[in-house]
Write a protein that holds these residues in place. Structure first.
Motif, PDB file in Angstrom:
ATOM      1  N   LEU A 266       0.838  -1.196   0.000  1.00  0.00           N
ATOM      2  CA  LEU A 266       0.000   0.000   0.000  1.00  0.00           C
ATOM      3  C   LEU A 266       0.875   1.249   0.000  1.00  0.00           C
ATOM      4  CD1 LEU A 266      -2.917   1.040   0.140  1.00  0.00           C
ATOM      5  CD2 LEU A 266      -2.709   1.029   2.634  1.00  0.00           C
ATOM      6  N   CYS A 267       1.985   1.197   0.749  1.00  0.00           N
ATOM      7  CA  CYS A 267       2.927   2.327   0.757  1.00  0.00           C
ATOM      8  C   CYS A 267       3.614   2.472  -0.593  1.00  0.00           C
ATOM      9  CB  CYS A 267       3.959   2.141   1.860  1.00  0.00           C
ATOM     10  SG  CYS A 267       3.288   2.188   3.537  1.00  0.00           S
ATOM     11  N   PHE A 268       4.030   1.345  -1.203  1.00  0.00           N
ATOM     12  CA  PHE A 268       4.634   1.405  -2.535  1.00  0.00           C
ATOM     13  C   PHE A 268       3.653   2.016  -3.531  1.00  0.00           C
ATOM     14  CE2 PHE A 268       7.501  -2.551  -1.723  1.00  0.00           C
ATOM     15  CZ  PHE A 268       8.335  -1.774  -0.935  1.00  0.00           C
ATOM     16  N   TRP A 269       2.405   1.547  -3.465  1.00  0.00           N
ATOM     17  CA  TRP A 269       1.381   2.025  -4.406  1.00  0.00           C
ATOM     18  C   TRP A 269       1.150   3.523  -4.247  1.00  0.00           C
ATOM     19  CZ3 TRP A 269      -3.603   3.860  -3.063  1.00  0.00           C
ATOM     20  CH2 TRP A 269      -4.444   4.104  -4.158  1.00  0.00           C
ATOM     21  N   ALA A 270       1.246   4.028  -3.009  1.00  0.00           N
ATOM     22  CA  ALA A 270       1.025   5.456  -2.778  1.00  0.00           C
ATOM     23  C   ALA A 270       2.091   6.304  -3.459  1.00  0.00           C
ATOM     24  CB  ALA A 270       1.005   5.746  -1.282  1.00  0.00           C
ATOM     25  N   LEU A 271       3.297   5.747  -3.671  1.00  0.00           N
ATOM     26  CA  LEU A 271       4.354   6.506  -4.331  1.00  0.00           C
ATOM     27  C   LEU A 271       4.052   6.718  -5.810  1.00  0.00           C
ATOM     28  CD1 LEU A 271       7.540   4.885  -2.725  1.00  0.00           C
ATOM     29  CD2 LEU A 271       6.601   7.160  -2.272  1.00  0.00           C
ATOM     30  N   LEU A 272       3.494   5.697  -6.463  1.00  0.00           N
ATOM     31  CA  LEU A 272       3.166   5.787  -7.892  1.00  0.00           C
ATOM     32  C   LEU A 272       1.844   5.053  -8.136  1.00  0.00           C
ATOM     33  CD1 LEU A 272       6.491   5.266  -9.889  1.00  0.00           C
ATOM     34  CD2 LEU A 272       5.012   7.274  -9.920  1.00  0.00           C
ATOM     35  N   PRO A 273       0.713   5.682  -7.841  1.00  0.00           N
ATOM     36  CA  PRO A 273      -0.573   4.989  -7.926  1.00  0.00           C
ATOM     37  C   PRO A 273      -0.903   4.424  -9.306  1.00  0.00           C
ATOM     38  CG  PRO A 273      -0.797   7.055  -6.732  1.00  0.00           C
ATOM     39  CD  PRO A 273       0.576   7.044  -7.329  1.00  0.00           C
ATOM     40  N   VAL A 274      -0.621   5.153 -10.365  1.00  0.00           N
ATOM     41  CA  VAL A 274      -0.971   4.684 -11.705  1.00  0.00           C
ATOM     42  C   VAL A 274      -0.015   3.595 -12.169  1.00  0.00           C
ATOM     43  CG1 VAL A 274      -1.271   5.358 -14.115  1.00  0.00           C
ATOM     44  CG2 VAL A 274      -2.026   6.898 -12.303  1.00  0.00           C
TER      45      VAL A 274
END
Length: 282
Positions: free
Chosen positions: A256-264
């Motif tokens: 979830l933290c990784f995804w927040a860095l680059l959502p698309v």
């Protein structure tokens, strides 16, 4: 442990067919997210005549390869999205998995990304599944039909985590916390210059972590160590029943933290990786 028994029995150990079937659906959704996100970011015109990416392709691959890859780019873009939709729906799943995997392999010829390699390998593994399922219905039969494909995906995910932890552990840049600080700082600066909103970093987070100040690094250093330790221990934690609930929670929080860095860009990778956790249960 089911993974050890599967390997020693030459993949005759039975597994729950529904696990890989549910993974197939989630992997299809992940690929749809990746392909749709790429189109939103302008992938349709990525290799159009006169673009820098087209020039860069010629410099690296030569004129003949540039012309061939550019000519196939849009047809493959359409085919792999259709394949991802079919994979999710369970329509000709083996063929759909092969189409998606080849489409991802084609992308690597002009744009190399590790998350693309991971998705390509996972979809290729589904070609070897004996009971990938059709439609969205799940079969809860315990057979050895999916054991080989399931073992392959678990090994690929385990290798991805261990290799990622090894690379991060060897990097003083990452271990110091400076890598993430610079990413947040640069991201906040260039976001207003992007044609589309691809991410959003809250101002308090940027002020606290998005700099090379001693305060930011004091926070970033233990966070970097936690990421390294989590990736290194996660495969074993997911395989051992006693630690699995904690590993699930920790792994999902990390992604979830990784995804927040680059959502698309990381949406598909995040969904696919977390979806493999289902397969660690055997």
């Amino acid at each position: 442990m089911w993974l050890y028994e599967s390997l020693t029995s030459l993949f005759q150990k039975t597994t729950d067919e529904s696990h890989l079937q549910l993974f197939r659906i989630l992997l299809g959704i992940a690929c749809i997210a990746k392909f749709a996100g790429a189109l939103l970011q302008g992938m349709w015109s990525f290799l159009a005549s006169g673009t820098y990416s087209r020039f860069e392709l010629r410099q690296h691959r030569g004129a003949d390869a540039e012309n061939l890859i550019s000519a196939l780019h849009r047809p493959v873009t359409v085919a792999r999205l259709a394949g991802a939709l079919a994979l999710t729906a369970g329509f000709l799943p083996h063929t759909a998995a092969a189409v998606v995997s080849l489409g991802l392999a084609f992308e690597l010829s002009y744009l190399f990304r590790f998350n693309t390699v991971y998705l390509m390998l996972c979809t290729a593994c589904l070609v070897f599944a004996g009971a990938p399922g059709t439609g969205v219905a799940l079969s809860h039969a315990h057979t050895a039909s999916n054991t080989f494909a399931q073992v392959l995906i678990v090994l690929i995910t385990s290798h991805m985590y261990l290799n990622s932890a090894w690379l991060k552990a060897r990097s003083p840049h990452f271990r110091s916390g400076l890598r993430v600080a610079q990413w947040l700082e640069a991201g906040a600066v260039i976001r207003p210059l992007l044609p589309r909103r691809e991410y959003f970093y809250p101002a308090p987070i940027v002020r606290t972590l998005g700099s090379s100040s001693p305060c930011a690094l004091r926070i970033g250093r233990p966070m970097a160590g936690l990421v390294i330790a989590t990736e290194a221990l996660l495969p074993a934690g997911l395989l051992i029943p006693a630690t699995r609930p904690y590993a699930l929670a920790l792994g999902m929080t990390m992604h979830l933290c990784f995804w927040a860095l680059l959502p698309v860009q990381l949406a598909g990778f995040s969904v696919a990786t977390v979806a493999t956790y289902i397969l660690f249960t055997g």
